[in-house]
Design a protein around this motif. Structure first.
Motif, PDB file in Angstrom:
ATOM      1  N   ALA A   1       0.991  -1.141   0.151  1.00 27.57           N
ATOM      2  CA  ALA A   1       0.251  -0.237   0.118  1.00 27.57           C
ATOM      3  C   ALA A   1       0.436   1.118  -0.208  1.00 27.57           C
ATOM      4  N   HIS A   2       0.058   1.933  -0.588  1.00 20.81           N
ATOM      5  CA  HIS A   2       1.225   3.124  -0.477  1.00 20.81           C
ATOM      6  C   HIS A   2       0.840   4.621   0.467  1.00 20.81           C
ATOM      7  N   LEU A   3      -0.070   3.587   0.921  1.00 23.66           N
ATOM      8  CA  LEU A   3      -1.042   5.195   2.083  1.00 23.66           C
ATOM      9  C   LEU A   3      -1.719   3.649   3.151  1.00 23.66           C
ATOM     10  N   VAL A   4      -1.405   4.131   4.129  1.00 27.40           N
ATOM     11  CA  VAL A   4      -2.074   3.527   4.879  1.00 27.40           C
ATOM     12  C   VAL A   4      -2.740   4.556   6.501  1.00 27.40           C
ATOM     13  N   TRP A   5      -4.221   4.456   6.291  1.00 21.65           N
ATOM     14  CA  TRP A   5      -4.902   5.744   7.181  1.00 21.65           C
ATOM     15  C   TRP A   5      -5.227   4.250   7.925  1.00 21.65           C
ATOM     16  N   ALA A   6      -5.598   5.014   9.060  1.00 19.58           N
ATOM     17  CA  ALA A   6      -5.988   4.269  10.345  1.00 19.58           C
ATOM     18  C   ALA A   6      -5.903   4.846  11.358  1.00 19.58           C
ATOM     19  N   ALA A   7      -7.986   4.999  12.159  1.00 21.28           N
ATOM     20  CA  ALA A   7      -8.366   6.271  12.933  1.00 21.28           C
ATOM     21  C   ALA A   7      -9.221   5.862  14.077  1.00 21.28           C
ATOM     22  N   ARG A   8      -8.669   5.444  15.135  1.00 15.07           N
ATOM     23  CA  ARG A   8      -9.383   5.863  16.350  1.00 15.07           C
ATOM     24  C   ARG A   8      -9.749   4.390  16.182  1.00 15.07           C
ATOM     25  N   VAL A   9      -8.453   3.522  15.760  1.00 11.71           N
ATOM     26  CA  VAL A   9      -9.303   2.097  15.822  1.00 11.71           C
ATOM     27  C   VAL A   9      -7.635   1.307  16.746  1.00 11.71           C
ATOM     28  N   VAL A  10      -6.323   1.964  16.392  1.00 10.71           N
ATOM     29  CA  VAL A  10      -5.176   1.299  16.800  1.00 10.71           C
ATOM     30  C   VAL A  10      -5.842   1.011  18.363  1.00 10.71           C
TER      31      VAL A  10
ATOM     32  N   ALA B   1      -0.604   6.407   8.512  1.00  9.59           N
ATOM     33  CA  ALA B   1      -1.328   8.212   8.390  1.00  9.59           C
ATOM     34  C   ALA B   1      -2.556   7.648   9.670  1.00  9.59           C
ATOM     35  N   LEU B   2      -2.028   7.722  11.600  1.00 10.07           N
ATOM     36  CA  LEU B   2      -3.080   7.304  12.475  1.00 10.07           C
ATOM     37  C   LEU B   2      -3.321   8.111  12.989  1.00 10.07           C
ATOM     38  N   GLY B   3      -4.812   8.279  12.947  1.00  6.37           N
ATOM     39  CA  GLY B   3      -5.683   9.587  13.501  1.00  6.37           C
ATOM     40  C   GLY B   3      -5.719   9.174  15.159  1.00  6.37           C
ATOM     41  N   GLU B   4      -5.283   9.221  16.168  1.00  7.95           N
ATOM     42  CA  GLU B   4      -5.109   9.001  17.499  1.00  7.95           C
ATOM     43  C   GLU B   4      -5.210  10.621  18.007  1.00  7.95           C
ATOM     44  N   GLY B   5      -5.709  10.217  19.174  1.00 12.58           N
ATOM     45  CA  GLY B   5      -5.078  11.959  20.819  1.00 12.58           C
ATOM     46  C   GLY B   5      -5.929  12.442  19.977  1.00 12.58           C
ATOM     47  N   GLY B   6      -5.452  13.873  20.276  1.00 12.70           N
ATOM     48  CA  GLY B   6      -5.558  15.173  20.328  1.00 12.70           C
ATOM     49  C   GLY B   6      -6.975  15.392  21.337  1.00 12.70           C
ATOM     50  N   LEU B   7      -7.909  16.260  21.652  1.00  9.41           N
ATOM     51  CA  LEU B   7      -8.431  17.289  22.571  1.00  9.41           C
ATOM     52  C   LEU B   7     -10.109  15.891  22.676  1.00  9.41           C
TER      53      LEU B   7
ATOM     54  N   THR C   1       6.085  12.986  11.865  1.00 11.59           N
ATOM     55  CA  THR C   1       5.718  13.924  12.298  1.00 11.59           C
ATOM     56  C   THR C   1       3.749  14.144  12.709  1.00 11.59           C
ATOM     57  N   ALA C   2       3.568  14.743  12.628  1.00 13.79           N
ATOM     58  CA  ALA C   2       1.883  15.268  13.050  1.00 13.79           C
ATOM     59  C   ALA C   2       1.538  16.417  12.883  1.00 13.79           C
ATOM     60  N   PHE C   3       0.178  16.032  12.934  1.00 11.66           N
ATOM     61  CA  PHE C   3      -1.101  17.569  12.728  1.00 11.66           C
ATOM     62  C   PHE C   3      -2.104  17.553  12.826  1.00 11.66           C
TER      63      PHE C   3
ATOM     64  N   ALA D   1     -10.253  18.247  18.914  1.00 20.25           N
ATOM     65  CA  ALA D   1      -9.305  18.613  18.381  1.00 20.25           C
ATOM     66  C   ALA D   1      -8.883  17.548  17.746  1.00 20.25           C
ATOM     67  N   GLY D   2      -8.165  16.611  17.130  1.00 23.67           N
ATOM     68  CA  GLY D   2      -7.878  15.933  16.084  1.00 23.67           C
ATOM     69  C   GLY D   2      -6.520  15.841  15.796  1.00 23.67           C
ATOM     70  N   THR D   3      -5.448  15.138  15.978  1.00 26.78           N
ATOM     71  CA  THR D   3      -4.379  14.624  15.230  1.00 26.78           C
ATOM     72  C   THR D   3      -4.210  13.335  14.528  1.00 26.78           C
ATOM     73  N   VAL D   4      -3.188  14.107  13.921  1.00 23.30           N
ATOM     74  CA  VAL D   4      -2.880  12.996  12.751  1.00 23.30           C
ATOM     75  C   VAL D   4      -1.316  13.073  12.497  1.00 23.30           C
ATOM     76  N   HIS D   5      -0.859  11.159  12.726  1.00 23.61           N
ATOM     77  CA  HIS D   5       0.065  11.360  13.303  1.00 23.61           C
ATOM     78  C   HIS D   5       1.183   9.916  11.722  1.00 23.61           C
ATOM     79  N   LEU D   6       2.102  10.184  11.492  1.00 25.06           N
ATOM     80  CA  LEU D   6       2.747  10.293  10.113  1.00 25.06           C
ATOM     81  C   LEU D   6       4.216   9.528  10.285  1.00 25.06           C
ATOM     82  N   GLY D   7       4.231   8.612   9.511  1.00 28.97           N
ATOM     83  CA  GLY D   7       5.576   8.286   9.318  1.00 28.97           C
ATOM     84  C   GLY D   7       5.870   7.851   7.829  1.00 28.97           C
ATOM     85  N   ARG D   8       6.722   7.457   6.862  1.00 31.87           N
ATOM     86  CA  ARG D   8       7.010   7.314   5.488  1.00 31.87           C
ATOM     87  C   ARG D   8       8.298   5.362   5.699  1.00 31.87           C
ATOM     88  N   LYS D   9       7.545   4.455   5.251  1.00 32.75           N
ATOM     89  CA  LYS D   9       8.752   3.153   4.833  1.00 32.75           C
ATOM     90  C   LYS D   9       9.592   3.879   4.485  1.00 32.75           C
ATOM     91  N   PRO D  10      10.956   3.419   5.201  1.00 34.19           N
ATOM     92  CA  PRO D  10      12.439   3.254   3.539  1.00 34.19           C
ATOM     93  C   PRO D  10      12.170   2.523   2.830  1.00 34.19           C
TER      94      PRO D  10
END
Length: 297
Positions: free
Chosen positions: A125-134, A158-164, A222-224, A288-297
């Motif tokens: 996969a070129h992008l895996v999105w997982a929000a509020r599931v892990v 991209a993990l959608g986890e945390g926030g306020l 990183t995250a936003f 507020a939601g937060t998305v955490h990002l990381g890239r596979k080498p």
């Protein structure tokens, strides 16, 4: 729903609430989806893990369509949610003139990520999105490792986890003791701890998500964050969402509340009571939601 998930939550009963949350968060989801697909190669494969009612699946289909197409793999452990998400994603897919297949191919997969490997479902996969599931899986570190394994080289997790946590009530609502929402949040936090402890094979995660992604071997971690803001006086969908959210908080944390707070919540959820939250003009939604990002080498 324990047969489908590990948290003991009957997610089928929450489908309407999930759809309403998607409706209220639709613009944020579109912005996030466009941001996430921007660096992907042509005709990419995107995986939506724990797709829920399909709000992000729809946003990803729209974002992929705008850049020429691709494939989205929609994954959930609950058949009813998977059907809802896949149907919504397919409805959002568009066709080129005279084409017989949509620009974005939608592939639903029923899978439990605690026992099945995402790499076997949609490897490369070129992008895996997982929000509020892990955080609903027994071993969150292992889950992130498995999600990382599903990525192609250069692919993004991209993990959608945390926030306020969402706020929707004034501090003093005119009945009961002021500060009810703070006590509801505390009771829910206690419920969450007990919920995770009760999972077979549950493991604590005593670090932040950035460290988890880095430990999984991802680079450019990183995250936003983004804001969900529907101020009062809010539209009816916000009030209905407040009813659903308060009902959920009462179910999860109610036994941990003082009896006086339980009585206040009962009044707020009673459509015949003048204090009914679904008719209040001072109900709002702020989170507020937060998305955490990381890239596979």
């Amino acid at each position: 729903m324990a047969a489908h998930t590990h948290d003991g939550i009957d997610w089928t009963t929450r489908l309407a609430a999930l759809r309403r949350a998607d409706e209220l968060d639709a613009e944020n989801l579109r912005v996030i989806a466009r941001r996430l697909v921007r660096p992907l190669p042509d005709n990419p494969t995107v995986v939506d893990i724990g797709s829920g009612a399909g709000g992000m699946s729809v946003a990803l289909v729209e974002a992929l369509t705008a850049r020429g197409g691709g494939t989205i793999v929609v994954v959930d452990a609950v058949p009813e949610l998977l059907d809802a998400a896949a149907s919504a994603a397919r409805a959002a897919a568009t066709y080129e003139p005279d084409a017989t297949t949509p620009t974005v191919h939608v592939r639903p997969v029923l899978a439990d990520l605690a026992t099945e490997h995402p790499a076997d479902i949609a490897g490369g996969a070129h992008l895996v999105w997982a929000a509020r599931v892990v955080h609903h899986l027994p071993d969150q570190r292992e889950a992130v490792t498995r999600l990382t394994a599903a990525l192609a080289p250069g692919g993004w997790l991209a993990l959608g986890e945390g926030g306020l946590e969402s706020r929707f009530l004034p501090w003093d609502i005119g009945i009961g003791e002021p500060g009810l929402q703070d006590r509801l949040a505390h009771a829910r936090a206690e419920w969450f701890v007990r919920m995770r402890e009760s999972m077979p094979g549950s493991a604590r995660l005593p670090v932040g998500w950035n460290l988890v992604l880095a430990e999984a071997g991802l680079l450019d971690v990183t995250a936003f964050s983004y804001l969900v803001d529907h101020p009062a006086p809010a539209k009816q969908a916000v009030r209905e969402s407040a009813v659903e959210h308060l009902t959920w908080l009462a179910e999860a944390g109610g036994p941990r509340l003082h009896a006086s707070d339980r009585r206040t919540v009962a009044r707020l959820l009673d459509p015949q009571d003048p204090a009914y939250v679904g008719l209040r003009d001072d109900v709002f939604m702020l989170a507020a939601g937060t998305v955490h990002l990381g890239r596979k080498p």
